[in-house]
Design a protein around this motif. Structure first.
Motif, PDB file in Angstrom:
ATOM      1  N   LYS A 180      -2.185 -10.175   1.212  1.00 26.65           N
ATOM      2  CA  LYS A 180      -1.624  -8.974   1.344  1.00 26.65           C
ATOM      3  C   LYS A 180      -0.536  -8.533   2.178  1.00 26.65           C
ATOM      4  CE  LYS A 180      -4.364  -6.298   4.489  1.00 26.65           C
ATOM      5  NZ  LYS A 180      -3.354  -5.482   5.212  1.00 26.65           N
ATOM      6  N   ARG A 181      -0.418  -9.281   3.245  1.00 26.28           N
ATOM      7  CA  ARG A 181       0.776  -9.208   4.050  1.00 26.28           C
ATOM      8  C   ARG A 181       1.951  -9.761   3.482  1.00 26.28           C
ATOM      9  NH1 ARG A 181      -3.328  -9.981   8.228  1.00 26.28           N
ATOM     10  NH2 ARG A 181      -2.606 -12.189   8.440  1.00 26.28           N
ATOM     11  N   TYR A 182       1.748 -10.940   3.240  1.00 29.58           N
ATOM     12  CA  TYR A 182       2.836 -11.728   2.494  1.00 29.58           C
ATOM     13  C   TYR A 182       3.524 -11.043   1.511  1.00 29.58           C
ATOM     14  CZ  TYR A 182       5.995 -15.366   1.971  1.00 29.58           C
ATOM     15  OH  TYR A 182       7.375 -15.903   2.038  1.00 29.58           O
ATOM     16  N   LEU A 183       2.648 -10.357   0.479  1.00 32.06           N
ATOM     17  CA  LEU A 183       3.114  -9.735  -0.482  1.00 32.06           C
ATOM     18  C   LEU A 183       3.419  -8.391  -0.687  1.00 32.06           C
ATOM     19  CD1 LEU A 183       0.656 -11.523  -2.945  1.00 32.06           C
ATOM     20  CD2 LEU A 183       3.030 -12.082  -3.015  1.00 32.06           C
ATOM     21  N   ASN A 184       3.117  -7.844   0.786  1.00 34.70           N
ATOM     22  CA  ASN A 184       3.402  -6.372   1.009  1.00 34.70           C
ATOM     23  C   ASN A 184       2.670  -5.586  -0.105  1.00 34.70           C
ATOM     24  OD1 ASN A 184       4.675  -4.344   2.520  1.00 34.70           O
ATOM     25  ND2 ASN A 184       6.330  -4.309   1.160  1.00 34.70           N
ATOM     26  N   VAL A 185       1.400  -5.842  -0.197  1.00 34.54           N
ATOM     27  CA  VAL A 185       0.475  -4.958  -1.096  1.00 34.54           C
ATOM     28  C   VAL A 185      -0.641  -4.596  -0.383  1.00 34.54           C
ATOM     29  CG1 VAL A 185       1.569  -5.816  -3.421  1.00 34.54           C
ATOM     30  CG2 VAL A 185      -0.499  -6.952  -2.389  1.00 34.54           C
ATOM     31  N   SER A 186      -1.526  -3.683  -0.891  1.00 39.84           N
ATOM     32  CA  SER A 186      -2.837  -3.355  -0.366  1.00 39.84           C
ATOM     33  C   SER A 186      -3.882  -4.423  -0.539  1.00 39.84           C
ATOM     34  CB  SER A 186      -3.450  -1.988  -0.807  1.00 39.84           C
ATOM     35  OG  SER A 186      -3.721  -2.052  -2.037  1.00 39.84           O
ATOM     36  N   TYR A 187      -4.992  -4.458   0.199  1.00 32.91           N
ATOM     37  CA  TYR A 187      -6.050  -5.301   0.171  1.00 32.91           C
ATOM     38  C   TYR A 187      -6.724  -4.847  -1.457  1.00 32.91           C
ATOM     39  CZ  TYR A 187     -10.218  -7.923   1.364  1.00 32.91           C
ATOM     40  OH  TYR A 187     -11.148  -8.854   1.257  1.00 32.91           O
TER      41      TYR A 187
END
Length: 65
Positions: free
Chosen positions: A16-23
């Motif tokens: 999620k951090r790498y893709l910049n999306v929510s969990y």
């Protein structure tokens, strides 16, 4: 897109951090089988680096640095 600094398997939180999306987005993609996961135990799930690369390549998300 190759990600040399990313390990072969990442946690959902790392993804999620790498893709910049929510969990929740990662969870929904997993539940809907939009991304492949590797189960290492009953409650241990990892996402292959190739899936992160595919999501970035196919344009699911825009990586903001």
């Amino acid at each position: 897109m190759k990600l040399p600094d990313l390990p072969p398997l990442v946690t959902m939180s790392e993804a999620k951090r790498y893709l910049n999306v929510s969990y929740k987005t990662i969870q929904r993609w997993k539940d809907n089988r939009e991304i492949s996961v590797v189960r290492l135990g009953k409650n241990i799930v990892r996402i292959p680096r190739s899936e992160i690369e595919r999501v970035l390549r196919d344009g699911y998300v825009v990586r903001v640095i």
